[in-house]
Structures are given as C-alpha cells and as structure tokens.
Design a protein around this motif. Structure first.
Motif, PDB file in Angstrom:
ATOM      1  N   PRO A 111      87.517 101.778 -34.930  1.00 25.21           N
ATOM      2  CA  PRO A 111      87.432 100.718 -33.920  1.00 25.21           C
ATOM      3  C   PRO A 111      86.393 101.160 -32.897  1.00 25.21           C
ATOM      4  CG  PRO A 111      89.680 101.572 -34.128  1.00 25.21           C
ATOM      5  CD  PRO A 111      88.792 102.503 -34.871  1.00 25.21           C
ATOM      6  N   TYR A 115      87.231 101.157 -26.018  1.00 22.68           N
ATOM      7  CA  TYR A 115      86.949 100.651 -24.670  1.00 22.68           C
ATOM      8  C   TYR A 115      86.595 101.852 -23.815  1.00 22.68           C
ATOM      9  CZ  TYR A 115      89.333  96.166 -25.595  1.00 22.68           C
ATOM     10  OH  TYR A 115      89.706  94.952 -26.078  1.00 22.68           O
ATOM     11  N   HIS A 123      90.884 110.458 -25.805  1.00 20.14           N
ATOM     12  CA  HIS A 123      92.058 111.335 -25.900  1.00 20.14           C
ATOM     13  C   HIS A 123      92.333 111.614 -27.372  1.00 20.14           C
ATOM     14  CE1 HIS A 123      94.180 107.683 -26.938  1.00 20.14           C
ATOM     15  NE2 HIS A 123      93.874 107.128 -25.763  1.00 20.14           N
ATOM     16  N   GLY A 137      94.273 110.298 -29.385  1.00 18.14           N
ATOM     17  CA  GLY A 137      94.389 109.073 -30.192  1.00 18.14           C
ATOM     18  C   GLY A 137      93.018 108.626 -30.684  1.00 18.14           C
ATOM     19  N   ASP A 167      83.126  99.482 -27.118  1.00  9.57           N
ATOM     20  CA  ASP A 167      83.364  98.057 -26.909  1.00  9.57           C
ATOM     21  C   ASP A 167      83.238  97.821 -25.405  1.00  9.57           C
ATOM     22  OD1 ASP A 167      84.373  95.500 -26.949  1.00  9.57           O
ATOM     23  OD2 ASP A 167      86.321  96.026 -27.810  1.00  9.57           O
ATOM     24  N   TRP A 210      87.014  89.926 -28.112  1.00 12.07           N
ATOM     25  CA  TRP A 210      87.368  90.355 -29.477  1.00 12.07           C
ATOM     26  C   TRP A 210      86.418  89.794 -30.538  1.00 12.07           C
ATOM     27  CZ3 TRP A 210      89.742  94.051 -31.939  1.00 12.07           C
ATOM     28  CH2 TRP A 210      90.663  94.831 -31.235  1.00 12.07           C
ATOM     29  N   LEU A 263      84.451  92.472 -32.822  1.00 10.79           N
ATOM     30  CA  LEU A 263      84.604  92.580 -34.282  1.00 10.79           C
ATOM     31  C   LEU A 263      83.256  92.514 -35.005  1.00 10.79           C
ATOM     32  CD1 LEU A 263      87.811  90.394 -34.611  1.00 10.79           C
ATOM     33  CD2 LEU A 263      87.617  92.779 -35.348  1.00 10.79           C
ATOM     34  N   ASN A 269      80.717  93.953 -34.320  1.00  9.12           N
ATOM     35  CA  ASN A 269      79.974  95.232 -34.282  1.00  9.12           C
ATOM     36  C   ASN A 269      79.820  95.806 -35.692  1.00  9.12           C
ATOM     37  OD1 ASN A 269      81.323  98.126 -34.702  1.00  9.12           O
ATOM     38  ND2 ASN A 269      82.938  96.704 -34.110  1.00  9.12           N
ATOM     39  N   LYS A 271      97.579 100.686 -35.185  1.00  6.90           N
ATOM     40  CA  LYS A 271      98.512  99.612 -35.527  1.00  6.90           C
ATOM     41  C   LYS A 271      98.497  98.472 -34.500  1.00  6.90           C
ATOM     42  CE  LYS A 271     102.378 101.908 -33.223  1.00  6.90           C
ATOM     43  NZ  LYS A 271     103.732 102.431 -33.315  1.00  6.90           N
ATOM     44  N   ASP A 272      98.143  98.794 -33.246  1.00 12.56           N
ATOM     45  CA  ASP A 272      98.168  97.773 -32.188  1.00 12.56           C
ATOM     46  C   ASP A 272      97.070  96.723 -32.350  1.00 12.56           C
ATOM     47  OD1 ASP A 272      96.481 100.037 -31.725  1.00 12.56           O
ATOM     48  OD2 ASP A 272      96.048  99.259 -29.727  1.00 12.56           O
ATOM     49  N   HIS A 301      92.144  92.628 -36.864  1.00  9.56           N
ATOM     50  CA  HIS A 301      91.355  93.024 -38.037  1.00  9.56           C
ATOM     51  C   HIS A 301      91.841  92.398 -39.335  1.00  9.56           C
ATOM     52  CE1 HIS A 301      89.935  96.082 -35.224  1.00  9.56           C
ATOM     53  NE2 HIS A 301      88.878  96.178 -36.009  1.00  9.56           N
ATOM     54  N   HIS A 331      96.764 102.968 -38.692  1.00 12.76           N
ATOM     55  CA  HIS A 331      97.483 104.226 -38.482  1.00 12.76           C
ATOM     56  C   HIS A 331      98.442 104.095 -37.307  1.00 12.76           C
ATOM     57  CE1 HIS A 331      95.195 105.250 -34.907  1.00 12.76           C
ATOM     58  NE2 HIS A 331      94.072 105.042 -35.553  1.00 12.76           N
ATOM     59  N   TRP A 386     100.672 105.766 -33.890  1.00 15.81           N
ATOM     60  CA  TRP A 386     100.299 106.236 -32.558  1.00 15.81           C
ATOM     61  C   TRP A 386     100.853 107.609 -32.264  1.00 15.81           C
ATOM     62  CZ3 TRP A 386      99.181 103.374 -27.531  1.00 15.81           C
ATOM     63  CH2 TRP A 386      98.106 102.488 -27.738  1.00 15.81           C
ATOM     64  N   TRP A 387     100.068 108.377 -31.510  1.00 18.45           N
ATOM     65  CA  TRP A 387     100.491 109.706 -31.063  1.00 18.45           C
ATOM     66  C   TRP A 387     101.134 109.617 -29.689  1.00 18.45           C
ATOM     67  CZ3 TRP A 387     100.204 114.284 -33.694  1.00 18.45           C
ATOM     68  CH2 TRP A 387      99.445 114.266 -34.866  1.00 18.45           C
TER      69      TRP A 387
END
Ligand code: ME8
Length: 509
Positions: free
Chosen positions: A11, A14, A20, A22, A51, A226, A230, A232, A259-260, A265, A287, A289-290
C-alpha cells in the motif's frame, strides 16, 4: 530476455507520522516476494510509495503551520528511508503528488467517465477524516467509525459518484471464478458477503477542501483520495504514457495490503478496473495487524516502534526474520521484545549461527582452511542431502505468500543438519581425517544450499554466509541448485560469527 514477470506492490503509506513496524512488515513481505522472484529468474517490479493527498494530511500540515507540499515532502522522505533501513529492493517509489501520478489519476477518471460510470449528485453522510472514508448512519458504531473507532463528521456537498452498484454481480461472478483472488480464505469470505449484501454507488469527489488531484473539467472538485491512491499501482508502470511497455510487461499486479484496507482493494479497485476495461490484479493478500507488548500502537500511547530502533540495536535481518516467522501471514500478532530476543538467540544464533560457525571452524582448523573432499555418499548422507534442496516447496510457499511456512521449511533443514552433525560427531573423528573431511563437506554443502535459499529472507546475512563458505557462483543459477555447489580445495576465510547472541546484559537493558 525472460518472459516470466512479476509485479508486487505495498500500500502507499500516509506520510502523517513516522513509519512503524506495521509499515515495515508489509514492505518486508513484498521485498521477500520480489527478491525470491528475481533470483528465480523473473523480471520483477516492486513498487512502494506514499499517499500524499486528502483532508488528513491537509489538516496535519495546517496544524504544523506548514505548506502542505513541504509537509508531505518531509514525511514522505521518512518512508523512503525504509528502503535502506529494512534493506528493501523496491525498484521505484511512487508519490501521489508526482506529475506522473496526477497524469494517471486524471486519465483513469476520464476513462471511467467516457465509459459512463461517473455521475454527479449530492452527498450527505458521515465522514471519518482519519480513515478518509464515508459511512452511513447505520454503519456507525456508537457514533464512531466502525473500522477504526475514530470520530466522524457530517458532510453535505455536491459530489461525483462512481456507479459501484452496477458491479455487484460482476464482482461476485469474478470471485466465484477466481477463488484464490483474495487471500486468506477468511478474508475472501468477508469480502464476498459484503458484496452479496449489496453495493451502493461511491462518492468519489470532494469540494470542501483542495488538497487532491483536480477532477478533470471541474475546478470545484478534487478526487476522493482513495480513487487517487489506488491508481498509483498504474502510475508505477506508466499506464498513462503513450509507451505502455512497462504496463504491458508487468500488469496485473499482486497487491499486499493490511486487513483494514481490503475493502478498497478487493471491491472498489476491481470494480473500477472493470469499468476502465483493465485486467484485474492477480491476487490481493491481506495481512493482520501487529500490536506492541499486547497493546494497539497509537500516537497517544507513544508506543509505536520505529523499525530503525530495532535494526540499529539487533540487526536488519534479525527484524526481517522475526516479523516473518512470528506470525502466519494473514493473522494478527504481537511484537514482544522478549520473544524477539529469544528467537534471535535460539533460532538465529543457536540453530543456524552455531551450526555454521562450528562446521566452518572445523574446516578451517582441520582441513587446512580448504573445502574438503567429498567421498562416496553413505545411505545416511544421501538421506540427509536429499532434504536440503527445498526450492520446489519454497516456490509454492512464496507464490501463496506463506512466508512463515517458507522459514519453517528452511528451519526444518537446519534441524536435520544439526541432527546429522550430532550423529556423525565430526569432532570425534580426528583419527580418521578422511572421514572427518567427508562429513564436514556434506555439512558444508547443506550450508551452501541454506545460504542460497535464505537470501530472499535475510539478504545481508545470506551474502555473508556465501562469502564465508566461498560459494562458487558459477555452480548454480539464481535459486536453482543441482548437485555439489562447493569446489574441493577452495580456500575459506577465517570464520567469523554471523548471527551474534544478544547478551543477558543487553536483554536486561
Ligand atoms: O491505509 N500492523 O495508509 P496507512 C500491521 N494510504 N500493518 C499495519 C499496522 C499495524 N499495526 N498499522 C498500519 C493507508 N498498517 C492508505 C493506503 S493504498 C492504495 C492506500 C498497515 O499508512 C495498514 O494495514 O494508514 C496498511 O496496509 C498500511 O500499513 C498503510 O497504512
């Protein structure tokens, strides 16, 4: 020229804060995929980027009293730094404020319009700035965003719409025909039932702020972030250019996403691509989330870990390894420092590092620092060596983006090598130097295979292993290895540990 190609994307992030673990996670997964494919003879393109439009960033820049472009320039650079920090092999870095991207988003909009999928109406509803997403009253949970729990605000404005509702049947038919299109299966089912419940047309422009790509022929509107974002994936391969060589070569892509953002997508993007007469992506993998030490990462808690903090202290490959081994790709996971250190010590330093160091040190000391002679193989040797080439299994695992399984497969070989060593006890064969040399050579062949197969996962350490064992690069091709890889009599350098243990002292600190 090869006709095998692969196109993998992350992705676009932002740039509203620091990267981090993630962000590092998605990028490392895409990197392993592309390194594997490249080594396996595919002409590969790996795209990542930032983005940079939308209300969230406009407001973040305002809060800092900075011109928005300057603000995103500064923060985008922090994401670009992930490339050296995580040793990513991305071929390009796309920014949605670049001219090439604005050209693509504009052309894509025009295409949707030409094909009759855009109309103008009035929008009224709840908007979450944090998610950059619209919600209806009944979607809200306790008056907040159902996805993130963030605040929403009421918006009423004239807006362009995309006729998403026309794509319900087409999407369902596509999912039915392509059951592997969305992975893992549990996510596929979620998307499927969402679409089955009906799709509303999608508001795709905004007129209350200006930080975005202008809607063609209507200065009052900018594109919904969005839609802009997308596209991109098309900008990165020059879809909007007259010369479409890159697009023709690499499209369709494999998209790795959290997953969020799967809805965007796996529903909106395929519908828009259908509307624009463009082939759909090969696959979309979501995938998990951590969390960090059991807690969600958040700015207010200040518990987000910058990948650099960990790579500086423990090493880049160590972090790449942990992120991929700790959880099955698709599941959620927790970053726990003790578990991180314990995996480094037990799996990298002990299982692999010790094995490697012991074999090489014995060769260095007992075989005149030269790759020893391989005598006739016993049935035990054959049984052991028949297990070291796991390329076919790895190919399947990487194609399914099962990185954790890929590492398990390799660690199974490491386990077998340690067992072989314990059984053969080469250190006790000082009186039988030929036998000792042979056993060490069998082990060295296994280590050579490991150094090749580990390269996509831990590129720097794998290279160090290859140098340490004096790998003969003309004896294999990419990941494709057959028979003996080492050459008898080749000198090896003095062995130096490749996977250091984290000492208790540091552990406590
Ligand atoms: O959503 N664990 O950007 P983003 C794992 N710009 N992954 C995480 C995570 C965590 N704790 N936190 C975030 C956007 N991510 C859009 C994408 S693509 C056309 C536009 C993942 O910076 C998240 O799931 O908010 C997402 O895949 C990625 O980081 C970027 O999130």
């Amino acid at each position: 020229m090869t006709n095998k190609t692969a196109y993998i994307t992350t992705p676009i992030y932002y740039p509203s804060g620091d990267p981090h673990i993630g962000s590092a996670y998605t990028s490392v997964a895409a990197d392993i995929y592309s390194r594997f494919k490249r080594l396996d003879g595919y002409d590969t393109k790996f795209l990542t980027g930032t983005d940079e439009h939308g209300l969230k960033l406009q407001r973040a820049a305002e809060a800092k009293n900075m011109p928005t472009q300057e603000f995103v320039d500064e923060l985008s650079a922090k994401f670009r730094e992930l490339t050296p920090i995580m040793n990513l092999s991305n071929d390009d870095f796309i920014r949605t404020t670049q001219t090439r991207h604005i050209k693509t988003a504009t052309k894509f909009w025009n295409k949707l319009q030409e094909n009759g999928y855009i109309y103008k109406d009035t929008y009224a509803g709840w908007y979450s700035v944090s998610d950059e997403t619209y919600y209806t009253e009944d979607e809200l949970v306790d008056g907040k965003s159902p996805d993130s729990g963030h605040d929403v605000e009421w918006l009423e404005e004239e807006s362009y719409y995309f006729k998403l509702s026309e794509f319900q049947e087409k999407l369902l038919a596509y999912y039915d025909e392509n059951p592997d299109f969305i992975q893992p299966k549990s996510r596929f089912n979620e998307v499927y039932s969402f679409v089955k419940n009906g799709l509303r047309d999608l508001s795709i422009s905004r007129s209350t702020f200006s930080w975005g790509v202008p809607v063609p022929n209507d200065d009052k509107h900018i594109m919904y972030v969005w839609i802009d974002a997308l596209t991109n994936y098309l900008s990165g391969i020059n879809w909007a250019d007259d010369d479409k060589t890159e697009f023709d070569k690499y499209w369709p892509a494999i998209h790795i996403v959290g997953k969020d953002i799967l809805k965007f997508h796996a529903i909106y993007w395929p519908a828009m691509l259908m509307a624009a007469d463009i082939e759909l992506p090969k696959k979309i993998i979501a995938h998990g989330w951590w969390t960090v030490e059991g807690e969600k990462m958040s700015k207010s808690k200040g518990n987000a870990i910058h990948p650099k903090t960990l790579t500086n202290e423990y090493g880049c490959d160590q972090l790449r390894y942990f992120l991929m081994r700790e959880i099955s790709f698709g599941n959620d996971g927790d970053f726990n420092k003790d578990r991180f250190i314990s995996r480094i010590n037990s799996e990298l330093a002990n299982d692999l590092g010790n094995l490697f160091q012991r074999v090489l040190t014995m060769i260095y000391k007992n075989c005149d620092a030269k790759i020893p002679h391989l005598a006739e193989l016993s049935s035990q040797d054959k049984e052991f060596l028949s297990q070291v080439n796991v390329l076919e299994k790895l190919r399947k695992e990487i194609d399914n983006l099962e990185f954790h399984n890929g590492l398990n497969t390799i660690w199974h070989v490491i386990g077998e090598a340690n067992r072989y060593m314990d059984t053969m006890q080469p250190w006790k064969l000082k009186n039988e130097p030929e036998k000792m040399a042979h056993v060490l050579r069998v082990l060295a062949e296994c280590l050579a295979y490991l150094s090749i197969q580990l390269e996509p996962f831990m590129p720097e350490s794998a290279k160090k292993m290859q140098t340490a064992i004096s790998l003969q690069f003309n004896n294999f091709n990419g990941l494709e290895v057959k028979g003996e890889v080492l050459v008898e009599g080749t000198t090896i350098p003095k062995p130096q540990g490749i996977f250091p243990r984290i000492e208790k002292k540091e552990e406590a600190a």
